[in-house]
Design a protein around this motif. Sequence first.
Motif, PDB file in Angstrom:
ATOM      1  N   THR A 162       0.832  -1.210   0.000  1.00 32.94           N
ATOM      2  CA  THR A 162       0.000   0.000   0.000  1.00 32.94           C
ATOM      3  C   THR A 162       0.864   1.258   0.000  1.00 32.94           C
ATOM      4  OG1 THR A 162      -0.107  -0.279   2.394  1.00 32.94           O
ATOM      5  CG2 THR A 162      -2.048  -0.949   1.137  1.00 32.94           C
ATOM      6  N   THR A 163       1.968   1.215   0.748  1.00 34.84           N
ATOM      7  CA  THR A 163       2.864   2.370   0.794  1.00 34.84           C
ATOM      8  C   THR A 163       3.534   2.558  -0.567  1.00 34.84           C
ATOM      9  OG1 THR A 163       3.258   2.036   3.147  1.00 34.84           O
ATOM     10  CG2 THR A 163       4.892   3.338   1.946  1.00 34.84           C
ATOM     11  N   LEU A 164       3.995   1.455  -1.146  1.00 29.71           N
ATOM     12  CA  LEU A 164       4.650   1.529  -2.454  1.00 29.71           C
ATOM     13  C   LEU A 164       3.686   2.060  -3.516  1.00 29.71           C
ATOM     14  CD1 LEU A 164       7.087   1.020  -4.268  1.00 29.71           C
ATOM     15  CD2 LEU A 164       6.345  -1.351  -4.518  1.00 29.71           C
ATOM     16  N   ASN A 165       2.442   1.574  -3.502  1.00 31.21           N
ATOM     17  CA  ASN A 165       1.474   2.036  -4.491  1.00 31.21           C
ATOM     18  C   ASN A 165       1.148   3.512  -4.325  1.00 31.21           C
ATOM     19  OD1 ASN A 165       1.369  -0.410  -5.754  1.00 31.21           O
ATOM     20  ND2 ASN A 165      -0.384  -1.162  -4.560  1.00 31.21           N
ATOM     21  N   LEU A 166       1.038   3.943  -3.071  1.00 33.07           N
ATOM     22  CA  LEU A 166       0.801   5.361  -2.821  1.00 33.07           C
ATOM     23  C   LEU A 166       1.949   6.195  -3.395  1.00 33.07           C
ATOM     24  CD1 LEU A 166      -0.627   7.778  -1.431  1.00 33.07           C
ATOM     25  CD2 LEU A 166       0.762   7.273   0.597  1.00 33.07           C
ATOM     26  N   ALA A 167       3.184   5.758  -3.116  1.00 30.98           N
ATOM     27  CA  ALA A 167       4.355   6.500  -3.589  1.00 30.98           C
ATOM     28  C   ALA A 167       4.355   6.580  -5.109  1.00 30.98           C
ATOM     29  CB  ALA A 167       5.634   5.836  -3.088  1.00 30.98           C
ATOM     30  N   LYS A 168       4.099   5.434  -5.751  1.00 34.01           N
ATOM     31  CA  LYS A 168       4.153   5.392  -7.220  1.00 34.01           C
ATOM     32  C   LYS A 168       3.075   6.260  -7.860  1.00 34.01           C
ATOM     33  CE  LYS A 168       5.825   0.739  -8.373  1.00 34.01           C
ATOM     34  NZ  LYS A 168       5.181  -0.545  -8.708  1.00 34.01           N
ATOM     35  N   SER A 169       1.925   6.392  -7.182  1.00 34.45           N
ATOM     36  CA  SER A 169       0.825   7.139  -7.791  1.00 34.45           C
ATOM     37  C   SER A 169       0.861   8.620  -7.407  1.00 34.45           C
ATOM     38  CB  SER A 169      -0.514   6.524  -7.361  1.00 34.45           C
ATOM     39  OG  SER A 169      -0.704   6.721  -5.978  1.00 34.45           O
ATOM     40  N   SER A 170       1.901   9.054  -6.700  1.00 38.86           N
ATOM     41  CA  SER A 170       2.004  10.454  -6.282  1.00 38.86           C
ATOM     42  C   SER A 170       2.962  11.209  -7.191  1.00 38.86           C
ATOM     43  CB  SER A 170       2.522  10.528  -4.848  1.00 38.86           C
ATOM     44  OG  SER A 170       1.645   9.846  -3.983  1.00 38.86           O
ATOM     45  N   ALA A 171       2.814  12.531  -7.207  1.00 36.78           N
ATOM     46  CA  ALA A 171       3.749  13.356  -7.975  1.00 36.78           C
ATOM     47  C   ALA A 171       5.117  13.337  -7.308  1.00 36.78           C
ATOM     48  CB  ALA A 171       3.233  14.782  -8.060  1.00 36.78           C
ATOM     49  N   ALA A 172       5.109  13.181  -5.973  1.00 27.91           N
ATOM     50  CA  ALA A 172       6.366  13.202  -5.235  1.00 27.91           C
ATOM     51  C   ALA A 172       6.185  12.554  -3.874  1.00 27.91           C
ATOM     52  CB  ALA A 172       6.836  14.640  -5.060  1.00 27.91           C
ATOM     53  N   VAL A 173       7.307  12.135  -3.313  1.00 26.53           N
ATOM     54  CA  VAL A 173       7.310  11.538  -1.986  1.00 26.53           C
ATOM     55  C   VAL A 173       8.136  12.429  -1.062  1.00 26.53           C
ATOM     56  CG1 VAL A 173       8.025   9.544  -0.607  1.00 26.53           C
ATOM     57  CG2 VAL A 173       7.194   9.209  -2.960  1.00 26.53           C
ATOM     58  N   LEU A 174       7.552  12.758   0.076  1.00 25.02           N
ATOM     59  CA  LEU A 174       8.318  13.444   1.118  1.00 25.02           C
ATOM     60  C   LEU A 174       8.665  12.389   2.153  1.00 25.02           C
ATOM     61  CD1 LEU A 174       9.363  16.169   2.239  1.00 25.02           C
ATOM     62  CD2 LEU A 174       7.216  16.330   3.500  1.00 25.02           C
ATOM     63  N   PHE A 175       9.960  12.142   2.308  1.00 23.37           N
ATOM     64  CA  PHE A 175      10.420  11.007   3.099  1.00 23.37           C
ATOM     65  C   PHE A 175      11.165  11.527   4.326  1.00 23.37           C
ATOM     66  CE2 PHE A 175      13.197   7.387   3.977  1.00 23.37           C
ATOM     67  CZ  PHE A 175      12.417   6.293   3.638  1.00 23.37           C
ATOM     68  N   GLY A 176      10.936  10.891   5.482  1.00 22.41           N
ATOM     69  CA  GLY A 176      11.654  11.296   6.686  1.00 22.41           C
ATOM     70  C   GLY A 176      12.991  10.582   6.773  1.00 22.41           C
ATOM     71  N   ALA A 177      13.029   9.498   7.498  1.00 21.65           N
ATOM     72  CA  ALA A 177      14.263   8.717   7.638  1.00 21.65           C
ATOM     73  C   ALA A 177      13.863   7.334   8.129  1.00 21.65           C
ATOM     74  CB  ALA A 177      15.196   9.378   8.646  1.00 21.65           C
ATOM     75  N   VAL A 178      14.694   6.339   7.840  1.00 27.51           N
ATOM     76  CA  VAL A 178      14.388   4.999   8.345  1.00 27.51           C
ATOM     77  C   VAL A 178      15.599   4.419   9.080  1.00 27.51           C
ATOM     78  CG1 VAL A 178      12.591   4.371   6.679  1.00 27.51           C
ATOM     79  CG2 VAL A 178      15.000   3.953   6.107  1.00 27.51           C
ATOM     80  N   LEU A 204      15.754   1.624  -0.372  1.00 27.67           N
ATOM     81  CA  LEU A 204      16.344   0.994  -1.564  1.00 27.67           C
ATOM     82  C   LEU A 204      15.236   0.516  -2.506  1.00 27.67           C
ATOM     83  CD1 LEU A 204      19.241  -1.004   0.155  1.00 27.67           C
ATOM     84  CD2 LEU A 204      19.440   1.110  -1.179  1.00 27.67           C
ATOM     85  N   GLY A 205      14.174  -0.056  -1.924  1.00 24.61           N
ATOM     86  CA  GLY A 205      13.054  -0.550  -2.722  1.00 24.61           C
ATOM     87  C   GLY A 205      12.320   0.572  -3.447  1.00 24.61           C
ATOM     88  N   LEU A 206      12.117   1.693  -2.760  1.00 27.01           N
ATOM     89  CA  LEU A 206      11.455   2.837  -3.397  1.00 27.01           C
ATOM     90  C   LEU A 206      12.302   3.388  -4.545  1.00 27.01           C
ATOM     91  CD1 LEU A 206      10.078   4.712  -0.258  1.00 27.01           C
ATOM     92  CD2 LEU A 206       8.698   3.980  -2.219  1.00 27.01           C
ATOM     93  N   ARG A 207      13.605   3.490  -4.317  1.00 24.31           N
ATOM     94  CA  ARG A 207      14.491   3.995  -5.375  1.00 24.31           C
ATOM     95  C   ARG A 207      14.384   3.115  -6.606  1.00 24.31           C
ATOM     96  NH1 ARG A 207      19.785   4.990  -1.432  1.00 24.31           N
ATOM     97  NH2 ARG A 207      18.990   6.892  -0.458  1.00 24.31           N
ATOM     98  N   LYS A 208      14.444   1.808  -6.381  1.00 18.99           N
ATOM     99  CA  LYS A 208      14.422   0.873  -7.506  1.00 18.99           C
ATOM    100  C   LYS A 208      13.051   0.870  -8.187  1.00 18.99           C
ATOM    101  CE  LYS A 208      17.014  -1.894  -9.844  1.00 18.99           C
ATOM    102  NZ  LYS A 208      18.207  -1.320 -10.526  1.00 18.99           N
ATOM    103  N   ALA A 209      11.993   0.743  -7.382  1.00 22.69           N
ATOM    104  CA  ALA A 209      10.651   0.605  -7.960  1.00 22.69           C
ATOM    105  C   ALA A 209      10.207   1.873  -8.704  1.00 22.69           C
ATOM    106  CB  ALA A 209       9.643   0.269  -6.867  1.00 22.69           C
ATOM    107  N   MET A 210      10.670   3.024  -8.246  1.00 22.47           N
ATOM    108  CA  MET A 210      10.258   4.269  -8.899  1.00 22.47           C
ATOM    109  C   MET A 210      11.283   4.738  -9.931  1.00 22.47           C
ATOM    110  SD  MET A 210       8.739   6.281  -5.559  1.00 22.47           S
ATOM    111  CE  MET A 210       8.084   7.700  -6.452  1.00 22.47           C
ATOM    112  N   GLY A 211      12.380   3.988 -10.052  1.00 17.20           N
ATOM    113  CA  GLY A 211      13.413   4.348 -11.038  1.00 17.20           C
ATOM    114  C   GLY A 211      14.110   5.661 -10.715  1.00 17.20           C
TER     115      GLY A 211
END
Length: 358
Positions: free
Chosen positions: A54-70, A89-96
């Motif tokens: 659900t998080t990945l899909n939200l990120a992919k369908s958004s114009a941008a992601v504001l990310f804190g830290a993990v 790492l997964g977000l970087r790869k999945a969103m190119g």
Amino acid sequence: MSNKIAVLPGDGIGQEITEQAARVLTALGLELELEWAPVGGAAYDLHGHPLPETTLNLAKSSAAVLFGAVGDWKYDSLARELRPEQAILGLRKAMGLFANLRPAILYPQLANASSLKPEVVSGLDILIVRELTGDIYFGQPRGVQTLSDGPFAGDRQGFDTMHYAETEVRRIAHVAFQAAQQRQKKLCSVDKANVLETSQFWRDIMIEVAKEYPDVSLSHMYVDNAAMQLVRAPKEFDVIVTGNLFGDILSDEAAMLTGSIGMLPSASLNASNQGLYEPSHGSAPDIAGQNKANPLATILSAAMLLRYSLNQGAQADRIERAVQQVLEQGLRTPDIHEANTQLVGTQEMGDAVIQALN
Ligand code: IPM
Ligand code: MG
């Protein structure tokens, strides 16, 4: 273009810093749609995975992601694929998100924060362009195997693979040359071509792409020397372009030159300018929830978000000016506090930026 922004706070201080950045975005009065989702250790605790579908899909369908830290030490014993770092790492790869822009700027108001002599760093303004979806970070094969021959036959061996495809090098080269065109027109490509085939290939492609940018002067530097030059004479650099692994290391070094990693934003972009924006610092679990974290790097990341993904340069300028203004006023979170300045918390810093917007 959608105005949806995925806000992924993550772990540690991620919660409180993204909250302030989101407040600043909202205060601009634009029609932005902010949607929150868990990521990293926080998502693992809730859903058993650091990057839930659900998080990945939200990120992919958004114009941008504001990310804190993990990240938090308490997840260190999890299997690698479940650790918080896998979310980013997964977000970087999945969103190119192949192009990582990491500015290192020394704010004149914070000139004393650096551990280097003021004359070495005053006026410092470097941009590191780090390739973010290739290199040894993602190269296959990787793993642990048992050796069948050689001097260590019978031994176990850990291994990773470094490689770069021509397309990967070309597209980051274009990003870097174009960034240099907007600045001092000096680009330094950092590699280890004296030892690594991957690096020699990288260098050859950089030289080819340079022909399309005759107004930019391209130089090359081995990564060990670059690490040294960054602390010896950092102002010699304008834009640095480098691979994923070297960029990881050099961008931390460059950030520390300014003495205030709590001030430095970053942008990670894909080919369609969809982007993920995050502070250059980590999740600092030791000070989480204590109203001590500096929200300015995240607030400045929100400014980059407006500039690069929403084409709202004027609004980005507005945020950056507001940040300058609160520094002028002498407001400082603990990480940048010094004598004769006013110590404030995360929340108060956010309040002050919002106030300074108008
Ligand atoms: C960074 C971080 C990440 C990286 C980690 C958290 C995987 O250090 O963004 O620089 O190595 O890229
Ligand atoms: Mg890093």
